[in-house]
Design a protein around this motif. Structure first.
Motif, PDB file in Angstrom:
ATOM      1  N   TYR A 159      13.973  -2.200 -78.408  1.00  0.00           N
ATOM      2  CA  TYR A 159      15.150  -1.983 -77.556  1.00  0.00           C
ATOM      3  C   TYR A 159      16.458  -2.406 -78.231  1.00  0.00           C
ATOM      4  O   TYR A 159      17.530  -2.272 -77.639  1.00  0.00           O
ATOM      5  CB  TYR A 159      15.009  -2.776 -76.243  1.00  0.00           C
ATOM      6  N   LEU A 160      16.387  -2.935 -79.432  1.00  0.00           N
ATOM      7  CA  LEU A 160      17.581  -3.458 -80.079  1.00  0.00           C
ATOM      8  C   LEU A 160      18.501  -2.342 -80.560  1.00  0.00           C
ATOM      9  O   LEU A 160      18.057  -1.263 -80.980  1.00  0.00           O
ATOM     10  CB  LEU A 160      17.186  -4.335 -81.274  1.00  0.00           C
ATOM     11  N   THR A 161      19.776  -2.630 -80.521  1.00  0.00           N
ATOM     12  CA  THR A 161      20.776  -1.724 -81.097  1.00  0.00           C
ATOM     13  C   THR A 161      20.734  -1.854 -82.621  1.00  0.00           C
ATOM     14  O   THR A 161      20.158  -2.809 -83.151  1.00  0.00           O
ATOM     15  CB  THR A 161      22.175  -2.090 -80.596  1.00  0.00           C
ATOM     16  N   PRO A 162      21.327  -0.926 -83.354  1.00  0.00           N
ATOM     17  CA  PRO A 162      21.339  -1.029 -84.830  1.00  0.00           C
ATOM     18  C   PRO A 162      21.921  -2.350 -85.330  1.00  0.00           C
ATOM     19  O   PRO A 162      21.401  -2.929 -86.284  1.00  0.00           O
ATOM     20  CB  PRO A 162      22.204   0.162 -85.249  1.00  0.00           C
ATOM     21  N   ASP A 163      22.971  -2.843 -84.687  1.00  0.00           N
ATOM     22  CA  ASP A 163      23.544  -4.125 -85.112  1.00  0.00           C
ATOM     23  C   ASP A 163      22.558  -5.270 -84.894  1.00  0.00           C
ATOM     24  O   ASP A 163      22.428  -6.179 -85.732  1.00  0.00           O
ATOM     25  CB  ASP A 163      24.837  -4.408 -84.342  1.00  0.00           C
ATOM     26  N   MET A 164      21.873  -5.235 -83.763  1.00  0.00           N
ATOM     27  CA  MET A 164      20.891  -6.282 -83.472  1.00  0.00           C
ATOM     28  C   MET A 164      19.731  -6.227 -84.464  1.00  0.00           C
ATOM     29  O   MET A 164      19.236  -7.258 -84.925  1.00  0.00           O
ATOM     30  CB  MET A 164      20.361  -6.131 -82.041  1.00  0.00           C
ATOM     31  N   ARG A 165      19.295  -4.998 -84.806  1.00  0.00           N
ATOM     32  CA  ARG A 165      18.197  -4.865 -85.762  1.00  0.00           C
ATOM     33  C   ARG A 165      18.612  -5.388 -87.133  1.00  0.00           C
ATOM     34  O   ARG A 165      17.828  -6.062 -87.807  1.00  0.00           O
ATOM     35  CB  ARG A 165      17.760  -3.402 -85.875  1.00  0.00           C
ATOM     36  N   ASN A 166      19.808  -5.079 -87.518  1.00  0.00           N
ATOM     37  CA  ASN A 166      20.283  -5.523 -88.828  1.00  0.00           C
ATOM     38  C   ASN A 166      20.355  -7.051 -88.891  1.00  0.00           C
ATOM     39  O   ASN A 166      19.943  -7.659 -89.880  1.00  0.00           O
ATOM     40  CB  ASN A 166      21.658  -4.913 -89.104  1.00  0.00           C
ATOM     41  N   SER A 167      20.886  -7.663 -87.838  1.00  0.00           N
ATOM     42  CA  SER A 167      20.958  -9.123 -87.831  1.00  0.00           C
ATOM     43  C   SER A 167      19.558  -9.741 -87.762  1.00  0.00           C
ATOM     44  O   SER A 167      19.313 -10.809 -88.325  1.00  0.00           O
ATOM     45  CB  SER A 167      21.810  -9.613 -86.655  1.00  0.00           C
ATOM     46  N   SER A 168      18.622  -9.076 -87.090  1.00  0.00           N
ATOM     47  CA  SER A 168      17.246  -9.581 -87.032  1.00  0.00           C
ATOM     48  C   SER A 168      16.605  -9.558 -88.414  1.00  0.00           C
ATOM     49  O   SER A 168      15.852 -10.478 -88.773  1.00  0.00           O
ATOM     50  CB  SER A 168      16.409  -8.745 -86.060  1.00  0.00           C
ATOM     51  N   LEU A 169      16.908  -8.492 -89.218  1.00  0.00           N
ATOM     52  CA  LEU A 169      16.358  -8.419 -90.568  1.00  0.00           C
ATOM     53  C   LEU A 169      16.966  -9.480 -91.483  1.00  0.00           C
ATOM     54  O   LEU A 169      16.393  -9.808 -92.528  1.00  0.00           O
ATOM     55  CB  LEU A 169      16.586  -7.020 -91.159  1.00  0.00           C
ATOM     56  N   GLN A 170      18.098 -10.051 -91.081  1.00  0.00           N
ATOM     57  CA  GLN A 170      18.717 -11.143 -91.833  1.00  0.00           C
ATOM     58  C   GLN A 170      18.278 -12.515 -91.299  1.00  0.00           C
ATOM     59  O   GLN A 170      18.843 -13.541 -91.688  1.00  0.00           O
ATOM     60  CB  GLN A 170      20.254 -11.028 -91.735  1.00  0.00           C
ATOM     61  N   LEU A 171      17.277 -12.524 -90.431  1.00  0.00           N
ATOM     62  CA  LEU A 171      16.784 -13.742 -89.764  1.00  0.00           C
ATOM     63  C   LEU A 171      17.881 -14.444 -88.974  1.00  0.00           C
ATOM     64  O   LEU A 171      17.982 -15.676 -88.938  1.00  0.00           O
ATOM     65  CB  LEU A 171      16.169 -14.722 -90.781  1.00  0.00           C
ATOM     66  N   GLN A 172      18.718 -13.614 -88.315  1.00  0.00           N
ATOM     67  CA  GLN A 172      19.769 -14.148 -87.450  1.00  0.00           C
ATOM     68  C   GLN A 172      19.538 -13.789 -85.981  1.00  0.00           C
ATOM     69  O   GLN A 172      20.375 -14.088 -85.146  1.00  0.00           O
ATOM     70  CB  GLN A 172      21.136 -13.633 -87.912  1.00  0.00           C
ATOM     71  N   GLY A 173      18.406 -13.137 -85.700  1.00  0.00           N
ATOM     72  CA  GLY A 173      18.061 -12.809 -84.325  1.00  0.00           C
ATOM     73  C   GLY A 173      18.749 -11.564 -83.819  1.00  0.00           C
ATOM     74  O   GLY A 173      19.492 -10.920 -84.555  1.00  0.00           O
ATOM     75  N   PRO A 174      18.454 -11.215 -82.595  1.00  0.00           N
ATOM     76  CA  PRO A 174      17.704 -11.982 -81.580  1.00  0.00           C
ATOM     77  C   PRO A 174      16.183 -11.953 -81.741  1.00  0.00           C
ATOM     78  O   PRO A 174      15.491 -12.665 -81.029  1.00  0.00           O
ATOM     79  CB  PRO A 174      18.115 -11.314 -80.275  1.00  0.00           C
ATOM     80  N   LYS A 201       4.177  -7.783 -95.780  1.00  0.00           N
ATOM     81  CA  LYS A 201       4.423  -6.490 -96.441  1.00  0.00           C
ATOM     82  C   LYS A 201       5.266  -5.580 -95.559  1.00  0.00           C
ATOM     83  O   LYS A 201       6.205  -4.927 -96.025  1.00  0.00           O
ATOM     84  CB  LYS A 201       3.083  -5.837 -96.776  1.00  0.00           C
ATOM     85  N   HIS A 202       4.940  -5.515 -94.255  1.00  0.00           N
ATOM     86  CA  HIS A 202       5.734  -4.707 -93.326  1.00  0.00           C
ATOM     87  C   HIS A 202       7.177  -5.215 -93.257  1.00  0.00           C
ATOM     88  O   HIS A 202       8.126  -4.417 -93.193  1.00  0.00           O
ATOM     89  CB  HIS A 202       5.106  -4.737 -91.935  1.00  0.00           C
ATOM     90  N   TRP A 203       7.337  -6.498 -93.246  1.00  0.00           N
ATOM     91  CA  TRP A 203       8.682  -7.092 -93.198  1.00  0.00           C
ATOM     92  C   TRP A 203       9.500  -6.699 -94.418  1.00  0.00           C
ATOM     93  O   TRP A 203      10.679  -6.339 -94.307  1.00  0.00           O
ATOM     94  CB  TRP A 203       8.556  -8.613 -93.089  1.00  0.00           C
ATOM     95  N   GLN A 204       8.890  -6.772 -95.570  1.00  0.00           N
ATOM     96  CA  GLN A 204       9.590  -6.389 -96.804  1.00  0.00           C
ATOM     97  C   GLN A 204       9.910  -4.909 -96.834  1.00  0.00           C
ATOM     98  O   GLN A 204      10.984  -4.499 -97.306  1.00  0.00           O
ATOM     99  CB  GLN A 204       8.726  -6.783 -98.010  1.00  0.00           C
ATOM    100  N   GLN A 205       9.002  -4.095 -96.305  1.00  0.00           N
ATOM    101  CA  GLN A 205       9.255  -2.655 -96.261  1.00  0.00           C
ATOM    102  C   GLN A 205      10.410  -2.308 -95.322  1.00  0.00           C
ATOM    103  O   GLN A 205      11.125  -1.322 -95.538  1.00  0.00           O
ATOM    104  CB  GLN A 205       7.990  -1.918 -95.821  1.00  0.00           C
ATOM    105  N   MET A 206      10.616  -3.130 -94.293  1.00  0.00           N
ATOM    106  CA  MET A 206      11.728  -2.904 -93.360  1.00  0.00           C
ATOM    107  C   MET A 206      13.061  -3.383 -93.927  1.00  0.00           C
ATOM    108  O   MET A 206      14.111  -3.161 -93.324  1.00  0.00           O
ATOM    109  CB  MET A 206      11.455  -3.619 -92.033  1.00  0.00           C
ATOM    110  N   GLY A 207      13.023  -4.072 -95.076  1.00  0.00           N
ATOM    111  CA  GLY A 207      14.265  -4.552 -95.683  1.00  0.00           C
ATOM    112  C   GLY A 207      14.650  -5.945 -95.251  1.00  0.00           C
ATOM    113  O   GLY A 207      15.824  -6.337 -95.379  1.00  0.00           O
ATOM    114  N   GLY A 208      13.686  -6.722 -94.765  1.00  0.00           N
ATOM    115  CA  GLY A 208      13.976  -8.079 -94.325  1.00  0.00           C
ATOM    116  C   GLY A 208      14.248  -9.008 -95.491  1.00  0.00           C
ATOM    117  O   GLY A 208      13.800  -8.770 -96.615  1.00  0.00           O
ATOM    118  N   VAL A 209      14.974 -10.077 -95.234  1.00  0.00           N
ATOM    119  CA  VAL A 209      15.310 -11.031 -96.285  1.00  0.00           C
ATOM    120  C   VAL A 209      14.059 -11.768 -96.722  1.00  0.00           C
ATOM    121  O   VAL A 209      13.024 -11.769 -96.040  1.00  0.00           O
ATOM    122  CB  VAL A 209      16.378 -12.039 -95.797  1.00  0.00           C
TER     123      VAL A 209
END
Length: 657
Positions: A159-174, A201-209
């Motif tokens: 349900y996250l917006t693109p901004d929320m998803r991007n911040s989540s991939l930076q380990l900033q939540g939500p 592996k899934h986390w890295q594929q999504m571009g997570g830090v």
């Protein structure tokens, strides 16, 4: 000693009378007036201060803090007063693994208390074939109720917006990825430094830090859970969780056993020394065996720090287990000493004069029936005080204000209410205690000990006065003996001698506390400079500790006899102590020959009652109620020791007869 007390009491010219009743009255009631009143006033003022001190705890404390942690908003996990309602969410979980790792570094400016944590129902586990998330409490643009959030396993990443998803991939939540498995250790999720390769592996594929995989992530949470203050809080919380055990095993059971013991003294006095010695050894062995079982040295039922199901291949220790190991070793030493002491006692029991005191006691109990019933009065008084004291203890140990920490951590997290990343307030919350809380707790503990000594002294004085009336008027007022002597002795105590009893109990309590404080300071100094302590310093320290122990034992012995003199003569505490000391010194050989083995048997009898309380406490705490869910206690050690202490106090009241 009978003659000495009689001469002393009669020396002032006791008035005459008719028969033995008046003769006894001359000895018992001569020259009575109120004694040591300032110390009675001090005792009353002290208890007013105790009530004020406890009200501070009731006002600022919350026993939930002793068991559960705080989330990043300062809410207590498991509290219905949180925002949101956390009554079903009692497990603390740190959502950002990198923050946990960084807080454990030696030169880190952040602390684990400042790492973002939320409250969940249970510790999450990585997905077997994908990547799951744990998301922040739903609010703002996330239109989900807390119940729906729980039903979705705390995951609304889709349900996250693109901004929320991007911040989540930076380990900033939500939302934060579940990479590490975690186990519920005393209501906090402890990470296992064994990341899921599939989820990572899934986390890295999504571009997570990048996520730190060091063992430090495990040790950081483990060390926090095992802080001395955290362990102490859990021990105190165990008191609140096990209150039915304390009532049954610390109150009702020793009352019943003490009455049974007195009845057996009345009818089986010749066999009681043998029964007491055999029962004492059997109980010591039984309690020691239970400590071995809970320490994991016998059987397959050791104490576990994990709440709920756990991975059988993961072993997690804790201070509680170490404390059980130490208790098991100590009980082993006690068991050996008990066995050797019993061998020495058996030889003395074979001597006919060794049980003279018990035979006299049996005869008195048979004629003064109220002696068996009277200790119930101070028993109920102490029961009321203990219930108030234990409740106040829970609140005092948890008292304080929940305030945001003043930290230097540089972190950012997505604020759902603001709808953007916020870097201004990432410090966590902690319970900040008042500067005087340590003094308040010590004051509270001292008050309990003084009150206990006071009521034990009152009981001893009433019993001594009653037995003295029977002793000097024996055969003359037989129709009044069963109850009148106890009532008269109680009246004399309440009218004349409460101040003296307050002074005597204060002396015992003060010496005992000075001894405990010096012992604690000695241990603290030894820990600070264990290598630099000289042989002379060690000798002085050990000698002072030994001397204080001897002084404490001497004062308790003198006090016991001083209460007898107070009951007989009505003198003040200081004069009664002087007279009692003189009587002891003048009759030391007779006391050693006749009284020592009787005192030893009585002491073993008290230990039998208290060890029975401890044994039954072990059995009750071993049931499912105290080993699972919210009633799970951190360790049986504290409740068992409390039941042992309460059982000993109850036995001391009744065995004073």
């Amino acid at each position: 000693m009978r003659g000495a007390l009689g001469r002393d009491a009669s020396a002032g010219g006791a008035g005459g009378g008719k028969g033995g009743d008046d003769a006894a009255a001359g000895i018992i009631r001569h020259d009575r007036k109120c004694r040591d009143l300032p110390f009675l006033a001090l005792f009353a003022a002290f208890w007013v201060a105790m009530i004020v001190n406890s009200s501070f705890g009731f006002n600022q404390g919350s026993p939930l803090r002793l068991t559960y942690g705080l989330d990043y908003k300062g809410n207590i996990c498991g509290s219905k007063h949180g925002d949101p309602d956390l009554s079903e969410l009692d497990v603390r979980y740190w959502v950002n693994p990198n923050q946990v790792y960084q807080s454990g570094l030696k030169n880190s400016t952040s602390d684990l208390a400042d790492a973002k944590s939320i409250c969940l129902m249970e510790c999450p586990y990585p997905a077997e074939d994908g990547l799951n998330f744990v998301c922040d409490y739903p609010e703002g643009d996330i239109r989900l109720s807390v119940d729906d959030w729980i039903d979705r396993d705390y995951d609304y990443f889709e349900y996250l917006t693109p901004d929320m998803r991007n911040s989540s991939l930076q380990l900033q939540g939500p939302c934060y990825p579940i990479i590490f498995p975690s186990i519920n250790v005393y209501w906090s999720c402890q990470f296992i430094a064994r990341p899921s390769n599939v989820s990572l592996k899934h986390w890295q594929q999504m571009g997570g830090v990048s996520i730190d995989e060091n063992m430090l992530i495990d040790k950081t949470i483990h060390n926090t859970i095992n802080y001395k203050s955290s362990v102490l809080k859990r021990y105190v919380a165990d008191i609140g969780k096990s209150w039915p055990v304390l009532i049954v095993c610390g109150g009702l059971l020793p009352l019943f056993l003490s009455l049974i013991w007195l009845a057996m003294i009345r009818y089986f006095v010749a066999g009681m020394p043998w029964i007491t010695v055999i029962l004492f050894n059997a109980l010591v062995i039984s309690v020691t065996t239970f400590f071995y079982i809970k320490a994991g040295w016998i059987g397959n039922d050791p104490l576990t720090v994990v709440i709920g199901p756990s991975d059988p291949y993961v072993s997690i220790g804790g201070r509680e287990i170490n404390h059980l190991h130490a208790a098991a070793v100590l009980m082993t030493v006690v068991m050996i000493i008990a066995f050797l002491t019993s061998i020495a006692i058996v030889r003395r029991i074979l001597i006919e004069t060794s049980t003279t005191v018990l035979k006299v006691a049996a005869k008195v109990i048979g004629e003064v029936h109220a002696l068996i019933i009277f200790p119930v009065v101070p028993y109920f008084a102490l029961a009321i005080i203990y219930m108030f004291w234990f409740a106040a203890t829970l609140y005092l140990f948890s008292s304080g204000q929940v305030l945001q920490n003043d930290c230097n951590a540089e972190c950012c997290s997505f604020d759902l209410k603001l709808g953007k990343v916020n870097c201004d307030s990432c410090c966590g919350y902690s319970v900040h205690y008042a500067p005087h809380i340590g003094i308040a707790i010590l004051f509270h503990l001292f008050g309990c000990y003084w009150a206990t000594q006071f009521f034990i002294a009152c009981s001893s004085t009433v019993i001594a006065g009653s037995v003295a009336s029977y002793y000097w008027a024996r055969g003359e007022i037989s129709h009044d003996i069963p109850f009148h002597t106890v009532v008269s002795s109680l009246k004399r105590l309440l009218r004349y001698s409460l101040g003296s009893v307050a002074l005597g109990s204060l002396v015992v309590s003060s010496v005992e506390w000075v001894r405990c404080i010096l012992k604690a300071l000695r241990r603290r100094l030894k820990g600070v400079d264990s290598t630099g302590e000289s042989r002379l310093g060690k000798t002085v320290s050990s000698s002072s500790h030994c001397c204080l122990g001897c002084i404490d034992w001497t004062i308790k012995s003198v006090n016991r006899n001083a209460y007898i003199v107070i009951a007989v003569t009505g003198k003040g505490f200081c004069k009664a102590s002087e007279l009692a000391t003189g009587l002891i010194m003048n009759n030391i050989l007779r006391i050693g020959k006749v009284n020592v083995i009787g005192d030893v048997i009585l002491y073993l009898g008290k230990l039998c009652v208290s060890l029975s309380s401890a044994l039954f406490a072990f059995l009750m705490l071993d049931t499912h109620k105290y080993r699972s869910a919210h009633n799970k206690i951190s360790s049986p050690l504290f409740p068992v020791l409390l039941c042992w202490a309460l059982g000993y106090m109850v036995a001391q009241l009744f065995f004073g007869v």
